[in-house]
Design an enzyme around this catalytic site. Structure first.
Site, mmCIF file in Angstrom:
data_model
loop_
_atom_site.group_PDB
_atom_site.id
_atom_site.type_symbol
_atom_site.label_atom_id
_atom_site.label_comp_id
_atom_site.label_asym_id
_atom_site.label_seq_id
_atom_site.Cartn_x
_atom_site.Cartn_y
_atom_site.Cartn_z
ATOM 1 N N SER A 84 0.848 -1.194 0.000
ATOM 2 C CA SER A 84 0.000 0.000 0.000
ATOM 3 C C SER A 84 0.877 1.235 0.000
ATOM 4 O O SER A 84 2.026 1.199 0.470
ATOM 5 C CB SER A 84 -0.894 0.010 1.244
ATOM 6 O OG SER A 84 -1.551 1.255 1.404
ATOM 7 N N TYR A 104 -1.945 -1.125 10.374
ATOM 8 C CA TYR A 104 -2.045 -1.302 8.925
ATOM 9 C C TYR A 104 -0.788 -0.785 8.232
ATOM 10 O O TYR A 104 -0.187 -1.473 7.398
ATOM 11 C CB TYR A 104 -3.278 -0.569 8.396
ATOM 12 C CG TYR A 104 -3.455 -0.679 6.895
ATOM 13 C CD1 TYR A 104 -3.946 -1.847 6.319
ATOM 14 C CD2 TYR A 104 -3.133 0.390 6.054
ATOM 15 C CE1 TYR A 104 -4.110 -1.952 4.949
ATOM 16 C CE2 TYR A 104 -3.290 0.288 4.684
ATOM 17 C CZ TYR A 104 -3.784 -0.886 4.135
ATOM 18 O OH TYR A 104 -3.921 -0.987 2.768
#
Length: 279
Positions: free
Chosen positions: A144, A157
């Site tokens: 990401s 995350y």
């Protein structure tokens, strides 16, 4: 046995029953690849196979839990009964989390890491010996933009995706002599179903992420196009959003203290919103 030519790749994609995984599966299938849809959601996975078939592509579904080594070994056993080679492994399955550092339970950290990081490690450990035995292969790990330029209140995350970037870079170096190519995809926010897996105690954060998903200038199909082109050209770091590219370049060029000051200004509004929520 050498991997297949580009036009007849055998491709395994985790988390391919929906979202980006589905878009990646359709992209490779429409480029004449034979795709294995891997997911824990059998009904949705089989629907993706039907959609690919309707488009003239080839796909089949295998249920697999990437956090379970025995499940991955069963997946490989089935795959090797269908195919002589496995050409590309796309580690796409992932989940999202958002919370304040002092509030996020360790159980949630372990949940995120188990899927986003250890799931990929588990898959790589089982597939790399196959690639070595057959003389080569390709791994695409989906990380990401948050793994490169993190935002506040998403520490677990961000950390999991940063670890995937580091793992991918390590494997790129480690496996080069084995003719195994490794790439890492770092998409920014885009319209996908990642929010459906989001675990958070912050309603404001959930709403904000939803807005960022909706306002994205690109969609899952465009991210899949970038991934396909990048893998085809054996590029390592695949970035998707122009804003994310600029921010990453600034992080690389600027002194770290200057970069941190810049990002602090950019994230001021988000921090204020969450402080107001506490009142």
């Amino acid at each position: 046995m050498k991997p297949n030519t580009q036009s007849s790749k055998n491709v395994v994609i985790t988390g391919a029953a929906s979202g980006l995984g589905k878009a990646l599966a359709i992209k490779w299938a429409t480029q004449q690849a034979h795709v294995c849809i891997v997911d824990i959601n059998q009904q949705a996975g089989e629907q993706v196979c039907q959609q690919i078939t309707a488009l003239g592509g080839k796909a089949f579904f295998i249920h697999c839990d990437i956090t379970n080594t025995a499940s991955i070994q069963a997946l490989i056993k089935q795959l090797t009964s269908y195919w002589q080679t496995i050409d590309i492994l796309i580690n796409n399955a992932g989940v999202a989390s958002a919370d304040k550092i002092e509030a996020e339970p360790l159980a949630q950290w372990r949940w995120v890491m188990e899927i986003n990081l250890f799931g990929i490690v588990n898959m790589c450990q089982q597939f790399v010996p196959i690639f070595k035995q057959q003389g080569g292969g390709t791994i695409l790990n989906v990380a990401s933009q948050a793994g490169l330029t993190p935002i506040p209140f998403m520490s677990s995350y961000n950390a999991s995706k940063a670890a995937v970037v580091s793992l991918s870079e390590t494997l790129r170096l480690e496996l080069a002599d084995d003719n195994i190519n490794v790439s890492v995809l770092c998409p920014g926010f885009f319209k996908t179903n990642l929010g459906s897996s989001l675990r958070t105690q912050l309603p404001t954060m959930e709403k904000l992420l939803g807005k960022l998903f909706d306002k994205s200038p690109i969609n899952a199909e465009q991210v899949a196009d970038i991934a396909y082109t990048g893998v085809s050209n054996n590029r390592f770091l695949l970035l998707t959003h122009s804003q994310g590219k600029r921010l990453y370049q600034l992080k690389r060029i600027l002194p770290l203290n200057w970069y941190c000051k810049l990002v602090l200004r950019q994230t001021h509004r988000l921090r204020q919103m969450l402080k107001e929520e506490q009142r």
